[in-house]
Write a protein that holds these residues in place. Structure first.
Motif, mmCIF file in Angstrom:
data_model
loop_
_atom_site.group_PDB
_atom_site.id
_atom_site.type_symbol
_atom_site.label_atom_id
_atom_site.label_comp_id
_atom_site.label_asym_id
_atom_site.label_seq_id
_atom_site.Cartn_x
_atom_site.Cartn_y
_atom_site.Cartn_z
ATOM 1 N N GLY A 70 2.895 28.225 40.535
ATOM 2 C CA GLY A 70 1.848 29.171 40.233
ATOM 3 C C GLY A 70 2.085 29.788 38.861
ATOM 4 N N ARG A 71 1.041 30.332 38.254
ATOM 5 C CA ARG A 71 1.153 30.885 36.903
ATOM 6 C C ARG A 71 0.416 32.219 36.826
ATOM 7 N N ASP A 72 0.997 33.134 36.045
ATOM 8 C CA ASP A 72 0.349 34.421 35.861
ATOM 9 C C ASP A 72 0.850 35.042 34.565
ATOM 10 N N ILE A 73 0.186 36.103 34.138
ATOM 11 C CA ILE A 73 0.549 36.835 32.929
ATOM 12 C C ILE A 73 1.112 38.186 33.331
ATOM 13 N N ARG A 74 2.240 38.543 32.746
ATOM 14 C CA ARG A 74 2.880 39.849 32.975
ATOM 15 C C ARG A 74 3.263 40.431 31.620
ATOM 16 N N CYS A 75 2.664 41.518 31.244
ATOM 17 C CA CYS A 75 2.954 42.123 29.944
ATOM 18 C C CYS A 75 4.110 43.117 30.000
ATOM 19 N N ASP A 76 4.692 43.325 31.193
ATOM 20 C CA ASP A 76 5.767 44.306 31.310
ATOM 21 C C ASP A 76 7.153 43.662 31.331
ATOM 22 N N THR A 81 9.307 34.504 29.496
ATOM 23 C CA THR A 81 8.952 33.941 30.791
ATOM 24 C C THR A 81 9.828 34.552 31.882
ATOM 25 N N GLY A 82 9.390 34.418 33.102
ATOM 26 C CA GLY A 82 10.160 34.873 34.252
ATOM 27 C C GLY A 82 9.632 34.192 35.499
ATOM 28 N N TYR A 90 6.962 28.905 43.948
ATOM 29 C CA TYR A 90 7.546 29.559 42.783
ATOM 30 C C TYR A 90 6.442 29.892 41.793
ATOM 31 N N ILE A 91 6.512 31.094 41.255
ATOM 32 C CA ILE A 91 5.534 31.559 40.263
ATOM 33 C C ILE A 91 6.256 31.737 38.930
ATOM 34 N N ILE A 92 5.655 31.236 37.875
ATOM 35 C CA ILE A 92 6.182 31.478 36.535
ATOM 36 C C ILE A 92 5.231 32.433 35.820
ATOM 37 N N TYR A 93 5.808 33.467 35.219
ATOM 38 C CA TYR A 93 5.034 34.494 34.529
ATOM 39 C C TYR A 93 5.280 34.395 33.029
ATOM 40 N N PHE A 94 4.279 34.749 32.269
ATOM 41 C CA PHE A 94 4.365 34.712 30.814
ATOM 42 C C PHE A 94 4.009 36.085 30.241
ATOM 43 N N ASN A 95 4.836 36.550 29.316
ATOM 44 C CA ASN A 95 4.479 37.727 28.531
ATOM 45 C C ASN A 95 3.937 37.206 27.198
ATOM 46 N N PRO A 96 2.634 37.237 26.984
ATOM 47 C CA PRO A 96 2.057 36.628 25.782
ATOM 48 C C PRO A 96 2.555 37.257 24.490
ATOM 49 N N PHE A 97 2.977 38.530 24.534
ATOM 50 C CA PHE A 97 3.476 39.184 23.323
ATOM 51 C C PHE A 97 4.795 38.557 22.858
ATOM 52 N N LEU A 98 5.571 38.011 23.797
ATOM 53 C CA LEU A 98 6.848 37.387 23.446
ATOM 54 C C LEU A 98 6.776 35.863 23.455
ATOM 55 N N PHE A 99 5.826 35.312 24.211
ATOM 56 C CA PHE A 99 5.734 33.855 24.345
ATOM 57 C C PHE A 99 4.959 33.223 23.190
ATOM 58 N N LEU A 100 3.860 33.822 22.795
ATOM 59 C CA LEU A 100 2.988 33.206 21.787
ATOM 60 C C LEU A 100 3.641 33.057 20.411
ATOM 61 N N GLU A 105 8.070 23.813 20.709
ATOM 62 C CA GLU A 105 9.331 23.307 21.253
ATOM 63 C C GLU A 105 10.125 24.420 21.942
ATOM 64 N N GLN A 106 10.047 25.623 21.384
ATOM 65 C CA GLN A 106 10.720 26.768 22.012
ATOM 66 C C GLN A 106 10.020 27.170 23.311
ATOM 67 N N MET A 107 8.684 27.043 23.322
ATOM 68 C CA MET A 107 7.949 27.298 24.559
ATOM 69 C C MET A 107 8.423 26.362 25.660
ATOM 70 N N GLU A 108 8.599 25.096 25.321
ATOM 71 C CA GLU A 108 9.081 24.121 26.291
ATOM 72 C C GLU A 108 10.464 24.521 26.801
ATOM 73 N N SER A 109 11.331 24.964 25.896
ATOM 74 C CA SER A 109 12.690 25.337 26.294
ATOM 75 C C SER A 109 12.690 26.534 27.230
ATOM 76 N N THR A 110 11.808 27.513 26.980
ATOM 77 C CA THR A 110 11.776 28.685 27.862
ATOM 78 C C THR A 110 11.286 28.311 29.259
ATOM 79 N N ILE A 111 10.364 27.363 29.342
ATOM 80 C CA ILE A 111 9.897 26.890 30.648
ATOM 81 C C ILE A 111 11.000 26.107 31.351
#
Length: 473
Positions: A70-76, A81-82, A90-100, A105-111
């Motif tokens: 599952g996927r969701d956005i968490r700004c806190d 990622t988390g 399992y849910i993976i969350y993204f903070n767009p302020f830190l992910f974008l 290639e770094q995005m792939e590594s964080t996932i």
């Protein structure tokens, strides 16, 4: 014709749009900021593009695993990622302020980073160790293990060279998760005792985190649904099996192989090892060992434990524990304490204590005492309360009193149950209760140590490989 935008270009455009959606005039955004639907659609379209890149990678396991999360956005969150476990997935969350701001290639590594935490069972291991180590020590130890195998990483990612430099440590590659946590915790304790920690500045509770914080990066795990360990392990195995499509790289193949071997319960000797490691013992200086922090400094003395910790082994001779079962278990006990300064005392008992003798090697075990009555736990507890050991391991079929007339005082107990039922009659055991591994299994301490590296990771699997590809910076 619709123009195709690269993930790198799209992430830049999305970040620019994100900044226009919130008030960034003071360099801060509000965590309560609600992400508009159109932004969510574009953001997850970007994640789909990154997912496609992962599925086309040589280790496409990560792409297929992400596909079913599952996927969701968490700004806190204070990390890009988390993950946690919600509603049977399992849910993976993204903070767009830190992910974008990351490169694709770094995005792939964080996932990949998050997925490695999952299949390494870090969600469980961190929970079991959080009473021994601080969140910062645990988080950095876990991140060291998984980040060793990832590149490129975000600039502020926790890596072994960075932690060694920051805390004046000399920790080597491919050590255990427990080793890293213990070494980092010792360093944190020294720093706290020596001087006040530097002020990192405070952030408003409603402000979006604008930088990575290793102390809170896995806090989101605590929001997982409450499921038992066996269920979570079964689910993780199923998810990993579903993502395994093609031949994997050696480290990932070894990791998944070890995951498939995991029982729904952690083996008893792992709990014993945890107890043994936690027994406090003072240290003394020695010239025969180099200083662990600065081994190149020959003028500095190393440390040795200045006293022996005492481990009592109680053997219930009235029950169904066979000689071979006990001998194998004692062999595992001796292997575990080999690296520690411990004295072992065997106590043979039934409804009373029959014999007490010391053991340093397997050949010191004596033939079983012939007299066998009923079972009573209280005599051993009374003797232990008087002699004050550091820990007591009690081998029994579990059929004794329902209530003891006195409680253990100042030491830890590990109950190891044998026999058909393998249940403990005590209503209040005052310790950990585990089932004894049958003697015909091949699940040895040596095998356990190879699994334990880095939290069921691949940390010990590649000692013979060329390490240059992992040494960065």
């Amino acid at each position: 014709m619709k123009r195709t935008v690269s993930p790198e270009s799209e992430s830049i455009l999305l970040y620019q749009e994100l900044c226009t959606l919130v008030d960034m005039s003071d360099g801060k955004a509000q965590a309560s900021f609600i992400v508009p639907p159109h932004f969510r659609r574009r953001f997850f379209a970007l994640i789909n593009a990154v997912n496609l890149r992962l599925m086309e990678d040589s280790d496409n396991f990560f792409g297929y695993f992400l596909f079913h999360m599952g996927r969701d956005i968490r700004c806190d969150m204070e990390s890009p990622t988390g993950t946690n476990f919600k509603q049977a997935k399992y849910i993976i969350y993204f903070n767009p302020f830190l992910f974008l701001p990351l490169a694709p290639e770094q995005m792939e590594s964080t996932i990949k980073h998050e997925i490695l935490h999952i299949v390494s069972l870090h969600l469980l291991r961190a929970k079991q160790l959080r009473n021994e180590y601080s969140p910062l020590a645990l988080n950095m130890a876990m991140d060291i293990v998984v980040n060793t195998y990832l590149s490129p990483l975000p600039a502020d990612a926790v890596t072994l060279p960075l932690v060694n430099l920051q805390y004046n440590l000399t920790m080597p590659l491919f050590e255990t998760f427990e080793y890293y946590a213990e070494e980092i915790q010792l360093a944190l304790n020294r720093r706290k005792k020596g001087r006040n920690a530097p002020d990192e500045g405070s952030m408003s509770e409603d402000a979006v985190p604008m930088r990575f914080n290793p102390e809170t990066t896995h806090d989101i795990w605590e929001e997982s649904d409450k499921v038992d360990e066996a269920t979570l392990i079964r689910f993780t195995k199923k998810a990993a099996d579903g993502a395994r499509k093609e031949k994997l790289s050696s480290y990932l193949d070894n990791l998944l192989t070890e995951l498939s071997k995991q029982r729904n319960e952690r083996p008893w000797y792992e709990y014993l090892k945890k107890i043994v490691r936690s027994v406090a013992a003072e240290k003394k200086k020695t010239t025969t060992r180099r200083n662990r922090r600065q081994p190149e400094r020959l003028d500095l003395r190393g440390d040795l434990r200045s006293r022996k910790a005492r481990l009592f082994i109680a053997l219930d001779i009235s029950g169904s524990i066979s000689d071979s079962e006990f001998t194998q278990a004692m062999e595992q006990v001796l292997q575990i304490i080999r690296a520690y300064n411990h004295d072992i005392t065997v106590i043979e008992c039934d409804n009373e204590i029959r014999r007490i003798y010391p053991v340093t090697e397997l050949r010191d075990l004596e033939e079983r005492y012939p007299k066998r009555g009923g079972t009573a736990f209280t005599p051993v507890i009374a003797y232990a309360n008087k002699e004050k050991p550091d820990a007591l391991v009690y081998f029994t079929d579990g059929k004794g009193e329902e209530k003891m007339t006195l409680a253990p005082a100042g030491y830890k107990i590990l109950w190891l149950l044998s026999g058909k039922d393998r249940t403990l009659s005590l209503q209040k055991p005052y310790g950990i209760v585990k089932k004894l591994t049958p003697p015909d299994t091949k699940d040895t301490v040596l095998d356990f140590d190879s699994i334990e590296k880095g939290g069921f990771s691949m940390a010990n699997q590649e000692r013979t490989r060329d390490l240059s590809e992992y040494i960065r910076g």
